[in-house]
Write an enzyme that holds these catalytic residues in place. Structure first.
Site, PDB file in Angstrom:
ATOM      1  N   PRO A  11      35.934  33.827  59.094  1.00 21.67           N
ATOM      2  CA  PRO A  11      37.218  34.068  58.818  1.00 21.67           C
ATOM      3  C   PRO A  11      37.855  34.962  57.851  1.00 21.67           C
ATOM      4  O   PRO A  11      37.219  35.152  56.753  1.00 21.67           O
ATOM      5  CB  PRO A  11      37.925  32.482  58.571  1.00 21.67           C
ATOM      6  CG  PRO A  11      36.625  32.123  58.153  1.00 21.67           C
ATOM      7  CD  PRO A  11      35.334  32.367  58.830  1.00 21.67           C
ATOM      8  N   ASN A  12      39.051  35.817  58.311  1.00 24.37           N
ATOM      9  CA  ASN A  12      39.758  36.440  57.355  1.00 24.37           C
ATOM     10  C   ASN A  12      39.171  37.951  57.229  1.00 24.37           C
ATOM     11  O   ASN A  12      39.595  38.685  56.789  1.00 24.37           O
ATOM     12  CB  ASN A  12      39.902  35.881  56.063  1.00 24.37           C
ATOM     13  CG  ASN A  12      41.021  34.606  56.384  1.00 24.37           C
ATOM     14  OD1 ASN A  12      41.923  34.845  56.851  1.00 24.37           O
ATOM     15  ND2 ASN A  12      40.359  33.571  55.761  1.00 24.37           N
ATOM     16  N   ARG A  19      43.577  44.207  51.672  1.00 25.41           N
ATOM     17  CA  ARG A  19      44.170  43.185  50.296  1.00 25.41           C
ATOM     18  C   ARG A  19      42.907  42.807  49.661  1.00 25.41           C
ATOM     19  O   ARG A  19      41.832  43.077  50.091  1.00 25.41           O
ATOM     20  CB  ARG A  19      44.865  41.911  50.806  1.00 25.41           C
ATOM     21  CG  ARG A  19      46.399  42.192  51.298  1.00 25.41           C
ATOM     22  CD  ARG A  19      46.866  40.862  51.351  1.00 25.41           C
ATOM     23  NE  ARG A  19      46.967  40.366  50.260  1.00 25.41           N
ATOM     24  CZ  ARG A  19      46.970  39.056  49.969  1.00 25.41           C
ATOM     25  NH1 ARG A  19      46.857  38.167  51.066  1.00 25.41           N
ATOM     26  NH2 ARG A  19      47.064  38.393  48.922  1.00 25.41           N
ATOM     27  N   TYR A  24      36.710  42.527  47.477  1.00 23.22           N
ATOM     28  CA  TYR A  24      36.162  42.783  48.472  1.00 23.22           C
ATOM     29  C   TYR A  24      35.833  44.345  48.853  1.00 23.22           C
ATOM     30  O   TYR A  24      34.900  44.653  49.909  1.00 23.22           O
ATOM     31  CB  TYR A  24      36.534  42.133  49.813  1.00 23.22           C
ATOM     32  CG  TYR A  24      36.938  40.576  49.603  1.00 23.22           C
ATOM     33  CD1 TYR A  24      35.787  39.942  49.581  1.00 23.22           C
ATOM     34  CD2 TYR A  24      38.076  40.119  49.436  1.00 23.22           C
ATOM     35  CE1 TYR A  24      35.763  38.603  49.211  1.00 23.22           C
ATOM     36  CE2 TYR A  24      38.254  38.704  49.252  1.00 23.22           C
ATOM     37  CZ  TYR A  24      37.233  37.992  49.224  1.00 23.22           C
ATOM     38  OH  TYR A  24      37.074  36.631  48.979  1.00 23.22           O
ATOM     39  N   ASN A  76      27.965  36.753  57.637  1.00 20.99           N
ATOM     40  CA  ASN A  76      28.842  36.624  56.293  1.00 20.99           C
ATOM     41  C   ASN A  76      29.670  35.524  57.118  1.00 20.99           C
ATOM     42  O   ASN A  76      30.851  35.937  57.894  1.00 20.99           O
ATOM     43  CB  ASN A  76      29.620  37.779  56.132  1.00 20.99           C
ATOM     44  CG  ASN A  76      30.548  37.557  54.956  1.00 20.99           C
ATOM     45  OD1 ASN A  76      30.759  36.427  54.450  1.00 20.99           O
ATOM     46  ND2 ASN A  76      30.988  38.450  54.283  1.00 20.99           N
ATOM     47  N   ALA A  79      34.747  31.880  54.338  1.00 25.04           N
ATOM     48  CA  ALA A  79      34.797  30.520  53.501  1.00 25.04           C
ATOM     49  C   ALA A  79      34.197  29.526  54.384  1.00 25.04           C
ATOM     50  O   ALA A  79      33.796  28.452  53.729  1.00 25.04           O
ATOM     51  CB  ALA A  79      36.225  29.965  53.546  1.00 25.04           C
ATOM     52  N   HIS A  82      30.789  27.785  52.915  1.00 25.37           N
ATOM     53  CA  HIS A  82      30.999  26.625  51.718  1.00 25.37           C
ATOM     54  C   HIS A  82      31.533  25.557  52.351  1.00 25.37           C
ATOM     55  O   HIS A  82      31.618  24.359  51.490  1.00 25.37           O
ATOM     56  CB  HIS A  82      32.065  27.054  50.517  1.00 25.37           C
ATOM     57  CG  HIS A  82      31.664  28.499  50.296  1.00 25.37           C
ATOM     58  ND1 HIS A  82      30.804  29.044  49.683  1.00 25.37           N
ATOM     59  CD2 HIS A  82      32.689  29.473  50.442  1.00 25.37           C
ATOM     60  CE1 HIS A  82      30.859  30.215  49.517  1.00 25.37           C
ATOM     61  NE2 HIS A  82      32.147  30.692  49.830  1.00 25.37           N
ATOM     62  N   GLU A 100      22.067  35.581  55.060  1.00 22.54           N
ATOM     63  CA  GLU A 100      23.535  35.641  54.590  1.00 22.54           C
ATOM     64  C   GLU A 100      23.735  36.543  53.759  1.00 22.54           C
ATOM     65  O   GLU A 100      23.026  37.084  52.937  1.00 22.54           O
ATOM     66  CB  GLU A 100      23.309  34.144  53.474  1.00 22.54           C
ATOM     67  CG  GLU A 100      24.662  33.811  52.995  1.00 22.54           C
ATOM     68  CD  GLU A 100      24.422  32.585  52.040  1.00 22.54           C
ATOM     69  OE1 GLU A 100      23.487  32.113  51.558  1.00 22.54           O
ATOM     70  OE2 GLU A 100      25.544  32.182  51.429  1.00 22.54           O
ATOM     71  N   HIS A 102      26.983  38.459  51.630  1.00 27.17           N
ATOM     72  CA  HIS A 102      28.511  38.348  51.060  1.00 27.17           C
ATOM     73  C   HIS A 102      28.857  39.562  50.300  1.00 27.17           C
ATOM     74  O   HIS A 102      27.937  40.178  49.666  1.00 27.17           O
ATOM     75  CB  HIS A 102      28.662  37.257  50.029  1.00 27.17           C
ATOM     76  CG  HIS A 102      28.232  35.975  50.729  1.00 27.17           C
ATOM     77  ND1 HIS A 102      29.096  35.219  51.536  1.00 27.17           N
ATOM     78  CD2 HIS A 102      27.237  35.166  50.668  1.00 27.17           C
ATOM     79  CE1 HIS A 102      28.885  34.101  51.914  1.00 27.17           C
ATOM     80  NE2 HIS A 102      27.823  33.863  51.415  1.00 27.17           N
ATOM     81  N   LEU A 103      30.285  40.190  50.455  1.00 25.91           N
ATOM     82  CA  LEU A 103      30.537  41.243  49.844  1.00 25.91           C
ATOM     83  C   LEU A 103      30.605  40.807  48.390  1.00 25.91           C
ATOM     84  O   LEU A 103      30.065  41.794  47.206  1.00 25.91           O
ATOM     85  CB  LEU A 103      31.955  41.698  50.517  1.00 25.91           C
ATOM     86  CG  LEU A 103      31.873  41.977  51.711  1.00 25.91           C
ATOM     87  CD1 LEU A 103      33.193  41.528  52.195  1.00 25.91           C
ATOM     88  CD2 LEU A 103      31.933  43.429  51.797  1.00 25.91           C
ATOM     89  N   SER A 104      31.334  39.861  47.944  1.00 25.80           N
ATOM     90  CA  SER A 104      31.297  39.400  46.617  1.00 25.80           C
ATOM     91  C   SER A 104      30.072  38.600  46.332  1.00 25.80           C
ATOM     92  O   SER A 104      29.269  38.306  47.123  1.00 25.80           O
ATOM     93  CB  SER A 104      32.467  38.743  46.158  1.00 25.80           C
ATOM     94  OG  SER A 104      32.519  37.470  46.944  1.00 25.80           O
ATOM     95  N   ARG A 109      32.369  33.137  41.027  1.00 28.52           N
ATOM     96  CA  ARG A 109      33.652  32.789  41.368  1.00 28.52           C
ATOM     97  C   ARG A 109      33.961  31.466  41.335  1.00 28.52           C
ATOM     98  O   ARG A 109      33.134  30.727  40.360  1.00 28.52           O
ATOM     99  CB  ARG A 109      34.050  33.397  42.672  1.00 28.52           C
ATOM    100  CG  ARG A 109      33.697  34.890  42.923  1.00 28.52           C
ATOM    101  CD  ARG A 109      33.978  35.636  44.096  1.00 28.52           C
ATOM    102  NE  ARG A 109      35.548  35.390  44.482  1.00 28.52           N
ATOM    103  CZ  ARG A 109      36.088  35.426  45.618  1.00 28.52           C
ATOM    104  NH1 ARG A 109      35.197  36.029  46.760  1.00 28.52           N
ATOM    105  NH2 ARG A 109      37.203  35.431  45.893  1.00 28.52           N
TER     106      ARG A 109
HETATM  107  O1  CA2 Z   1      32.191  37.518  49.597  1.00 33.95           O
HETATM  108  C1  CA2 Z   1      32.301  37.439  50.752  1.00 33.95           C
HETATM  109  O2  CA2 Z   1      31.806  38.128  51.462  1.00 33.95           O
HETATM  110  C2  CA2 Z   1      32.804  36.044  51.261  1.00 33.95           C
HETATM  111  O3  CA2 Z   1      32.157  35.581  52.154  1.00 33.95           O
HETATM  112  C3  CA2 Z   1      34.290  36.301  51.510  1.00 33.95           C
HETATM  113  C4  CA2 Z   1      35.090  35.315  51.848  1.00 33.95           C
HETATM  114  C5  CA2 Z   1      34.972  34.138  50.851  1.00 33.95           C
HETATM  115  O4  CA2 Z   1      35.289  32.863  51.475  1.00 33.95           O
HETATM  116  C6  CA2 Z   1      33.628  34.005  50.629  1.00 33.95           C
HETATM  117  O5  CA2 Z   1      33.657  32.943  49.420  1.00 33.95           O
HETATM  118  C7  CA2 Z   1      32.686  35.086  50.149  1.00 33.95           C
HETATM  119  C8  CA2 Z   1      36.356  35.549  52.229  1.00 33.95           C
HETATM  120  C9  CA2 Z   1      36.983  36.671  53.112  1.00 33.95           C
HETATM  121  C10 CA2 Z   1      38.257  36.940  52.929  1.00 33.95           C
HETATM  122  O6  CA2 Z   1      38.567  38.211  53.410  1.00 33.95           O
HETATM  123  C11 CA2 Z   1      39.604  38.985  52.966  1.00 33.95           C
HETATM  124  C12 CA2 Z   1      39.896  40.121  53.531  1.00 33.95           C
HETATM  125  C13 CA2 Z   1      41.006  40.711  53.072  1.00 33.95           C
HETATM  126  C14 CA2 Z   1      41.888  40.137  52.258  1.00 33.95           C
HETATM  127  C15 CA2 Z   1      41.670  39.173  51.653  1.00 33.95           C
HETATM  128  C16 CA2 Z   1      40.502  38.436  52.234  1.00 33.95           C
END
Ligand code: CA2
Length: 144
Positions: A11-12, A19, A24, A76, A79, A82, A100, A102-104, A109
């Site tokens: 998701p997202n 953003r 990210y 990836n 959310a 978790h 697995e 993740h970008l971050s 966090r």
């Molecule tokens: O760091 C990652 O790749 C995450 O999987 C990204 C998820 C976050 O919930 C995980 O804890 C770590 C969130 C992705 C949200 O993506 C966005 C994209 C554009 C603007 C805001 C958020």
């Protein structure tokens, strides 16, 4: 024929590059897909990059990776990482190794990001490198 690697995004992640670049990075998911296709060519792999905001789609695609005989899945789960016991069960239900991604680095966090259901079943993890996390994960998949 080249080995197939599924690259599944939750998701997202369709909004990447629009953003929160400080967390990210500024690459879009399409740009990351392009990076992976370039690297996959060198590694003699084929990548299938997908994104969904729906948990069940990710479960279905994990099953599909098994049915299609994929070499590996890079996941990836956003959310859902978790929260999703369904994804944990799906990863455990297939023989295909799941890495697995993740970008971050969720471990640095908020506390609610410190649990990873995906990580409880994953064969490996790459995090905190921005878009490069996916490339390093693909290299790990190639070495499996
Ligand atoms: O760091 C990652 O790749 C995450 O999987 C990204 C998820 C976050 O919930 C995980 O804890 C770590 C969130 C992705 C949200 O993506 C966005 C994209 C554009 C603007 C805001 C958020």
């Amino acid at each position: 024929m080249s080995d197939l690697v599924y690259v599944l995004n939750g998701p997202n992640l369709n909004l990447l590059g629009t953003r929160e670049p400080d967390i990210y990075g500024s690459a879009t998911l399409d740009e990351i897909a392009g990076m992976l296709e370039d690297r996959a060519r060198d590694l003699d792999l084929e990548v299938d990059v997908r994104q969904s905001n729906h948990e069940g789609h990710l479960v279905d695609w994990l099953h599909e990776a098994q049915a299609e005989g994929a070499k590996a899945v890079l996941l990836n789960a956003g959310a859902y990482t978790h929260t999703s016991i369904a994804l944990l069960d799906a990863i455990r239900s297939i023989a295909v190794p799941v890495i697995e991604v993740h970008l971050s680095d969720p471990a640095t966090r908020e506390a609610f990001r410190h649990v990873s259901y995906v990580g409880m079943a994953a064969a490996g993890e790459v995090k905190g490198l921005g878009p490069q996390s996916y490339v390093v994960a693909l290299e790990k998949a190639a070495a499996l």
